[in-house]
Motif scaffolding. Structure first.
Motif, PDB file in Angstrom:
ATOM      1  N   HIS A 194       5.641  35.189   8.049  1.00 32.99           N
ATOM      2  CA  HIS A 194       4.631  36.245   8.137  1.00 32.99           C
ATOM      3  C   HIS A 194       3.737  36.353   6.911  1.00 32.99           C
ATOM      4  O   HIS A 194       2.650  36.940   6.992  1.00 32.99           O
ATOM      5  N   PHE A 195       4.181  35.804   5.772  1.00 30.04           N
ATOM      6  CA  PHE A 195       3.406  35.902   4.543  1.00 30.04           C
ATOM      7  C   PHE A 195       3.246  34.515   3.930  1.00 30.04           C
ATOM      8  O   PHE A 195       4.170  33.704   3.965  1.00 30.04           O
ATOM      9  N   VAL A 196       2.075  34.255   3.340  1.00 35.11           N
ATOM     10  CA  VAL A 196       1.837  32.937   2.775  1.00 35.11           C
ATOM     11  C   VAL A 196       1.077  33.076   1.451  1.00 35.11           C
ATOM     12  O   VAL A 196       0.176  33.907   1.316  1.00 35.11           O
ATOM     13  N   ARG A 197       1.478  32.280   0.483  1.00 38.13           N
ATOM     14  CA  ARG A 197       0.780  32.217  -0.816  1.00 38.13           C
ATOM     15  C   ARG A 197      -0.450  31.353  -0.623  1.00 38.13           C
ATOM     16  O   ARG A 197      -0.364  30.200  -0.196  1.00 38.13           O
ATOM     17  N   VAL A 198      -1.620  31.888  -0.937  1.00 35.11           N
ATOM     18  CA  VAL A 198      -2.868  31.154  -0.740  1.00 35.11           C
ATOM     19  C   VAL A 198      -3.583  30.875  -2.058  1.00 35.11           C
ATOM     20  O   VAL A 198      -4.589  30.167  -2.086  1.00 35.11           O
ATOM     21  N   TYR A 202      -2.645  35.411  -5.165  1.00 32.96           N
ATOM     22  CA  TYR A 202      -2.675  36.131  -3.892  1.00 32.96           C
ATOM     23  C   TYR A 202      -1.626  35.642  -2.893  1.00 32.96           C
ATOM     24  O   TYR A 202      -1.417  34.432  -2.736  1.00 32.96           O
ATOM     25  N   ILE A 203      -0.994  36.596  -2.236  1.00 32.67           N
ATOM     26  CA  ILE A 203      -0.168  36.366  -1.050  1.00 32.67           C
ATOM     27  C   ILE A 203      -0.781  37.206   0.063  1.00 32.67           C
ATOM     28  O   ILE A 203      -1.114  38.377  -0.158  1.00 32.67           O
ATOM     29  N   VAL A 204      -0.940  36.630   1.245  1.00 35.43           N
ATOM     30  CA  VAL A 204      -1.558  37.381   2.337  1.00 35.43           C
ATOM     31  C   VAL A 204      -0.605  37.492   3.524  1.00 35.43           C
ATOM     32  O   VAL A 204       0.267  36.646   3.731  1.00 35.43           O
ATOM     33  N   ALA A 205      -0.784  38.576   4.284  1.00 30.99           N
ATOM     34  CA  ALA A 205      -0.064  38.740   5.541  1.00 30.99           C
ATOM     35  C   ALA A 205      -0.862  38.022   6.623  1.00 30.99           C
ATOM     36  O   ALA A 205      -2.033  38.343   6.858  1.00 30.99           O
ATOM     37  N   TYR A 230      -2.931  25.415  -2.788  1.00 27.96           N
ATOM     38  CA  TYR A 230      -2.327  26.000  -1.593  1.00 27.96           C
ATOM     39  C   TYR A 230      -3.112  25.703  -0.311  1.00 27.96           C
ATOM     40  O   TYR A 230      -2.659  26.033   0.779  1.00 27.96           O
ATOM     41  N   ARG A 231      -4.281  25.059  -0.448  1.00 22.10           N
ATOM     42  CA  ARG A 231      -5.199  24.900   0.687  1.00 22.10           C
ATOM     43  C   ARG A 231      -4.588  24.125   1.847  1.00 22.10           C
ATOM     44  O   ARG A 231      -4.636  24.566   3.005  1.00 22.10           O
ATOM     45  N   ASP A 232      -4.008  22.956   1.572  1.00 18.81           N
ATOM     46  CA  ASP A 232      -3.494  22.111   2.654  1.00 18.81           C
ATOM     47  C   ASP A 232      -2.410  22.814   3.464  1.00 18.81           C
ATOM     48  O   ASP A 232      -2.425  22.813   4.700  1.00 18.81           O
ATOM     49  N   GLN A 233      -1.451  23.434   2.754  1.00 15.93           N
ATOM     50  CA  GLN A 233      -0.364  24.109   3.451  1.00 15.93           C
ATOM     51  C   GLN A 233      -0.874  25.296   4.249  1.00 15.93           C
ATOM     52  O   GLN A 233      -0.435  25.538   5.386  1.00 15.93           O
ATOM     53  N   PHE A 234      -1.812  26.029   3.682  1.00 12.19           N
ATOM     54  CA  PHE A 234      -2.354  27.202   4.381  1.00 12.19           C
ATOM     55  C   PHE A 234      -3.041  26.791   5.678  1.00 12.19           C
ATOM     56  O   PHE A 234      -2.807  27.374   6.743  1.00 12.19           O
ATOM     57  N   PHE A 235      -3.869  25.760   5.617  1.00  9.20           N
ATOM     58  CA  PHE A 235      -4.599  25.373   6.823  1.00  9.20           C
ATOM     59  C   PHE A 235      -3.705  24.675   7.852  1.00  9.20           C
ATOM     60  O   PHE A 235      -4.006  24.686   9.047  1.00  9.20           O
TER      61      PHE A 235
END
Length: 243
Positions: A194-198, A202-205, A230-235
Motif C-alpha cells: 500500500h505504500f511505496v518510497r518514491v 517521500y513515501i506515498v500511499a 526509485y523510478r524503475d521500481q515505482f513504475f
C-alpha cells in the motif's frame, strides 16, 4: 531459525501466539510460559533469540524484564495498553503489538525481527509471505511520538510522508503530524503493498495518488517528485495496475 519465547500471564494469549509461531517457517518455539522469571532464566542462558513479551504481569512486568535482560535478547511487546509504547521503543524493542493481535500484523513483526537478527538470511523465507493475508488499512494503525504525546495514526488516513533531516511529516487530509523518526524505519513499518518510497524524502500511499505526469506524482494538490533511484521500481508497480 529464530528461537522464540512467549511470556504472558493469560493462557489464551499464549495459545494464540503459539499457534501463530507454528505457522511461520523461520520461527521455532522454545517455550510458552506464564512465568517471566523462568523465561528470564532461559534468556540469560542464551536459549532464545526473540521474546514475545506481555507488559502487565504480576511477578515481573515486561518493562522490568527488558531492563534486566539488558539487550541479551530481542523483544516484541504484546499488550492491550498503548501507553507503554514510548518506553518500549526507548528500550529498543523490535515491535509493539496491540491486542487483539491479527496474524498479518504478527507476521510483519516477525519479519522485522528476522531482518534484525539475521539480515543475510532475511530473504530465505520470503515466499511464505504469500500465505499472509493482505493488510486491511481500514482498521490498522501506527503510533508515532510527537512533541507532547504518542499519537495514533490510521494507515488509511495517510496521504504521503515527507522526510526532513531529523524528523518526518505525516500528511493526512486533515493534519500534518511531525515526529522524530527516520524514513527507513517508517518505510519498514508500513505495508509495502500500500505504500511505496518514491524519493529519498517521500513515501506515498498508492491509493491516494490522483495522477502521475512524467516523474511527478499529484496527491491532494501536492506535487511529489519521483527520484532516479526509485523510478524503475515505482513504475513497475504502477504498470502492474494499468488496464
Amino acid at each position: 531459525m529464530i528461537r522464540c519465547l512467549v511470556v504472558d500471564d493469560e493462557p489464551l494469549a499464549l495459545h494464540i501466539l503459539e499457534d501463530y509461531i507454528s505457522k511461520i517457517p523461520f520461527l521455532q518455539l522454545v517455550k510458552a510460559t506464564t512465568n517471566p522469571i523462568e523465561a528470564l532464566s532461559l534468556v540469560q542462558n542464551g536459549e532464545a533469540d526473540l521474546v514475545f513479551l506481555d507488559v502487565q504481569m504480576p511477578e515481573l512486568t515486561g518493562i522490568q524484564f527488558l531492563k534486566i535482560a539488558n539487550g541479551k535478547v530481542k523483544v516484541i511487546l504484546t499488550t492491550a495498553y498503548s501507553q507503554y509504547a514510548l518506553e518500549g521503543y526507548e528500550l529498543d524493542v523490535v515491535d509493539y503489538l496491540l491486542k487483539p493481535i491479527a496474524f498479518d500484523r504478527f507476521y510483519k513483526a516477525a519479519q522485522k525481527a528476522q531482518s534484525v537478527l539475521a539480515p543475510a538470511n532475511a530473504s530465505a523465507s520470503l515466499p511464505a509471505v504469500k500465505e499472509a493475508p493482505q493488510k486491511n488499512l481500514q482498521n490498522d494503525f501506527i503510533f508515532v511520538k510527537t512533541e507532547y504525546k504518542i499519537q495514533k495514526v490510521y494507515l488509511h488516513d495517510i496521504l504521503f510522508i515527507e522526510g526532513l533531516k531529523d524528523y518526518i511529516s505525516i500528511y493526512t487530509p486533515t493534519e500534518r503530524i511531525i515526529t522524530l523518526q527516520i524514513m527507513k524505519k517508517m518505510e519498514e513499518a508500513l505495508p509495502e503493498q500500500h505504500f511505496v518510497r518514491v524519493h529519498k524524502s517521500y513515501i506515498v500511499a498508492l491509493n491516494k495518488i490522483d495522477s502521475i505526469e512524467r516523474s511527478r506524482i499529484c496527491i491532494a494538490d501536492k506535487i511529489i517528485p519521483v527520484g532516479d533511484t526509485y523510478r524503475d521500481q515505482f513504475f513497475k508497480i504502477i504498470d502492474a495496475k494499468n488496464i
